[in-house]
Design an enzyme around this catalytic site. Sequence first.
Site, PDB file in Angstrom:
ATOM      1  N   HIS A   1      -0.502   4.537   7.488  1.00 35.37           N
ATOM      2  CA  HIS A   1       0.167   5.273   6.423  1.00 35.37           C
ATOM      3  C   HIS A   1       0.327   6.712   6.666  1.00 35.37           C
ATOM      4  O   HIS A   1      -0.327   7.378   7.282  1.00 35.37           O
ATOM      5  CB  HIS A   1      -0.907   5.094   5.241  1.00 35.37           C
ATOM      6  CG  HIS A   1      -1.241   3.684   4.878  1.00 35.37           C
ATOM      7  ND1 HIS A   1      -2.624   3.156   5.143  1.00 35.37           N
ATOM      8  CD2 HIS A   1      -0.490   2.675   4.268  1.00 35.37           C
ATOM      9  CE1 HIS A   1      -2.509   1.976   4.874  1.00 35.37           C
ATOM     10  NE2 HIS A   1      -1.310   1.656   4.132  1.00 35.37           N
TER      11      HIS A   1
ATOM     12  N   SER B   1       0.806  -1.119  -0.180  1.00 33.98           N
ATOM     13  CA  SER B   1       0.000   0.120   0.005  1.00 33.98           C
ATOM     14  C   SER B   1       0.843   1.196  -0.032  1.00 33.98           C
ATOM     15  O   SER B   1       0.308   2.161  -0.312  1.00 33.98           O
ATOM     16  CB  SER B   1      -0.902  -0.081   1.323  1.00 33.98           C
ATOM     17  OG  SER B   1      -0.266  -0.235   2.410  1.00 33.98           O
TER      18      SER B   1
ATOM     19  N   ASP C   1      -3.329   7.924   8.405  1.00 35.80           N
ATOM     20  CA  ASP C   1      -4.515   7.007   8.991  1.00 35.80           C
ATOM     21  C   ASP C   1      -3.620   6.129   9.881  1.00 35.80           C
ATOM     22  O   ASP C   1      -2.416   6.299  10.218  1.00 35.80           O
ATOM     23  CB  ASP C   1      -5.406   5.882   7.918  1.00 35.80           C
ATOM     24  CG  ASP C   1      -4.400   5.097   7.205  1.00 35.80           C
ATOM     25  OD1 ASP C   1      -3.165   4.858   7.568  1.00 35.80           O
ATOM     26  OD2 ASP C   1      -4.864   4.577   6.264  1.00 35.80           O
TER      27      ASP C   1
END
Length: 364
Positions: A332, A43, A329
């Site tokens: 991340h 990600s 978040d």
Amino acid sequence: MATAMSTPVGLLFWFVLLVAAAAEAAGEAVGPKVPAIYVFGDSTVDVGNNNYLPETRAKVDFRPYGIDLPHSRPTGRFSNGFNAIDFISSHLGFKRSPPPFLSLKHKSVRRILYGFQGVNFASGGSGILDSTGDSISMSTQIKNFNAHRSNMTARIGKGAAARLLSRSLFFISTGSNDLFAFSNKNNSPNVTEKAIQLIADMASKYTEHIEALHGLGARKFGISDISLLGCCPSSRALHPMGECISELNEVAMRMNKATEALLTVLSSRLPGFIYSFGRTFNLLSNIISNPGHLEVKSACCGGGSFNGEENCSPNSKLCGNRNGYLFWDMVHPTQATSKLAGSIFYNGPAHLVGPLNLKQLVQG
Ligand SMILES: *[C@@H]1O[C@H](CO)[C@@H](O)[C@H](O)[C@H]1NC(C)=O
Ligand SMILES: *[C@@H]1O[C@H](CO)[C@@H](O)[C@H](O)[C@H]1NC(C)=O
């Protein structure tokens, strides 16, 4: 009279040419510095592949993800804006970073080659080990690259394809999810022995992945380390005093050492292999120990303590000044952090990226 007038103009003209030539020699010329960028991993560098996976849990195709992108559009990036590979692509002279592989189903090879100049195979949730996550594993990402390469070879020929790939950048950012999965499963105090085994397994699998890419023609690698996972909001939320989970940082640090060691071995074993290893672990340690006005503990978006207990969702509370946060978040980074990481990767100092930074790597 005419000659007297022409001399200064002529000098100015040559001076401008010289300056332009010097800028070009210094690598400041406009246009991409490599033919293409191929991206693999999780990600931290996914630009939307997971939007095409109906089943995966690792999906962010909703607001407020992408709130700081043009039109505030969620794209599948795990960020409020652009991520590290977007900034790296921009430093390398590309208008945009390579598109997600799964978005290219109906695009011609010609369009992919000359329009996009690279492909992004990365998939949020994946790890070095194929057993990690429920998205596109590293091995499948490499298979997908191989399929793209076959089409490209059929179109432009073996020699041209090999030349293009050998001058392109292969960027990999992976490993965090293997460690998160491990730490979620093992909260026993005797973690060390199992952790050492995990690191050995990861290092051997990572070696296989890099060898496979080298076998397919990759030569120039940009590799991100595993970041300071024990200090992200989801980790702090687990600590009774809200501190970093030092065991998780310890495991990440050991894996990073193992990665550096295997890269050194590979560069003496694989012909033409050169690399740039980015140390975001050190970058984040430096920032967290000297944060200034930056919020380095809580996530901008999420819920629970440090916004690290609940996923960022359309109903989450959202911070006001997103540039003032290290984390977007629970795991991340914000766009602001990724921008910094991107410029460190590109031309940062040796203790943060080495043995070459990307700027040096693409010149070699
Ligand atoms: C390769 O080319 C075929 C035929 O044009 C196409 O169907 C396929 O999707 C392409 N695969 C990749 C990975 O580009
Ligand atoms: C814990 O680790 C030590 C040394 O690493 C080892 O000798 C011991 O057997 C381990 N205990 C368990 C319960 O795994």
